[in-house]
Write an enzyme that holds these catalytic residues in place. Structure first.
Site, PDB file in Angstrom:
ATOM      1  N   ASP A  46       0.848  -1.191   0.000  1.00 54.30           N
ATOM      2  CA  ASP A  46       0.000   0.000   0.000  1.00 54.30           C
ATOM      3  C   ASP A  46       0.884   1.241   0.000  1.00 54.30           C
ATOM      4  O   ASP A  46       1.575   1.521   0.980  1.00 54.30           O
ATOM      5  CB  ASP A  46      -0.911  -0.009   1.228  1.00 54.30           C
ATOM      6  N   TYR A  51       3.536   9.999   0.441  1.00 58.94           N
ATOM      7  CA  TYR A  51       4.473   9.388   1.390  1.00 58.94           C
ATOM      8  C   TYR A  51       5.917   9.719   1.034  1.00 58.94           C
ATOM      9  O   TYR A  51       6.817   9.552   1.864  1.00 58.94           O
ATOM     10  CB  TYR A  51       4.297   7.863   1.437  1.00 58.94           C
ATOM     11  N   LYS A  76      -2.074   6.166  -4.219  1.00 62.45           N
ATOM     12  CA  LYS A  76      -3.161   7.114  -3.954  1.00 62.45           C
ATOM     13  C   LYS A  76      -2.840   8.482  -4.542  1.00 62.45           C
ATOM     14  O   LYS A  76      -1.681   8.908  -4.552  1.00 62.45           O
ATOM     15  CB  LYS A  76      -3.394   7.259  -2.443  1.00 62.45           C
ATOM     16  N   HIS A 109      -6.999   9.868  -2.265  1.00 61.04           N
ATOM     17  CA  HIS A 109      -6.459   9.769  -0.903  1.00 61.04           C
ATOM     18  C   HIS A 109      -7.403  10.356   0.155  1.00 61.04           C
ATOM     19  O   HIS A 109      -7.588   9.767   1.219  1.00 61.04           O
ATOM     20  CB  HIS A 109      -5.093  10.453  -0.841  1.00 61.04           C
TER      21      HIS A 109
END
Length: 281
Positions: A46, A51, A76, A109
């Site tokens: 994931d 990130y 996402k 997201h």
């Protein structure tokens, strides 16, 4: 240790435990963590553009030499990239960073919300049109959302051709989001659990420690197994090799009904405090 699968509404199968990469430092740490996860039997990663570690994850995937067809990779779309054209461009960047030809799952997201945007519904619908296009082109095998509550889902479903196949939400003992989960179940939307360990806060909970001891497992394993028995798809995250191994070793025990009831009844604790209707990022 077998990572079982869940069938999505379109028939595509998703491994029932994923490996989370949120807050995993970019660079050597991310590369090592992903390689460890793959060697321990995770086939579901994931990821997310925000990130900041997708290039390192792409490097780990490339160097691991794993058969792509056996892996399930999620990413996402971040909030600054909403809208049809920006979504397409953001998707292309994620694909390039991960060094992939397609994604197994792509998620919005966070929902656009009324606090920030009077036209939040139109923004979500315009973004979702790009998701539908990429899905119809075969470049994404399944499409979904993250952090959408019931009213966000209702609006998106009404405004679109293809219903979301997944909603990834915060879910852990003390925070079960029952209304959203029930709506998803009624509409054939699989639910993923981010922060199944309450960003680590669950690990010191005395109730959970006592129950875990009874089964001879860690509190993390108990929380992950609890998610599975609530028909969720947990996404535990760690960069510590032995914890990465433990977090997928959850198929050899079952939590009894009485203990499930105790955990399900826990009061709010360990939550992030992030409400999709209140976020301003």
């Amino acid at each position: 240790m077998l990572n079982k699968t869940v069938k999505l509404a379109n028939g595509y199968e998703i491994p029932s435990v994923g490996f989370g990469t949120w807050q995993t430092p970019d660079g050597a740490t991310a590369v090592a963590a992903v390689k460890e996860a793959l060697s321990d039997g995770y086939t579901h990663l994931d990821c997310a553009a925000v990130y900041g570690n997708e290039k390192s994850i792409g490097k780990a995937l490339k160097e691991s030499g794993y058969d792509r067809s056996r892996l399930f990779i999620t990413s996402k779309l971040w909030n600054t990239e909403r809208g049809y054209d920006k979504t397409i461009a953001a998707f292309e960047k994620t694909l390039a960073d991960l060094q992939l030809d397609y994604l197994d799952l792509y998620l919005i997201h966070w929902t656009a919300n009324a606090k920030q945007f009077p036209n939040w519904r139109e923004i979500n619908a315009d973004t979702w049109r790009a998701f539908e296009y990429l899905y119809e082109q075969g470049r994404i095998k399944a499409i979904g959302v993250s952090n959408f509550k019931t009213h966000h889902l209702e609006a998106l479903i009404a405004d679109s051709k293809i219903k979301p196949m997944v909603d990834q939400i915060e879910f852990h003992p003390g925070f079960m989001q029952t209304e959203t989960v029930t709506f998803c179940r009624e509409n054939g939307i699989a639910v993923e659990a981010w922060s199944p360990l309450g960003t680590g806060k669950m690990l010191q909970n005395e109730t959970l420690k006592a129950i875990a001891e009874k089964y001879g497992v860690s509190v993390a394993q108990l929380c992950i197994r609890w998610c599975l028995q609530n028909d969720m798809i947990p996404l535990p995250k760690s960069v510590t090799p032995n914890r990465i191994q433990q977090n997928i070793d959850v198929f050899g025990f079952e939590i009894g009904a009485e203990d499930m009831t105790v955990i399900n009844a826990m009061e709010y604790c360990g939550g992030s405090g992030l409400d999709p209707d209140e976020i301003d990022f």
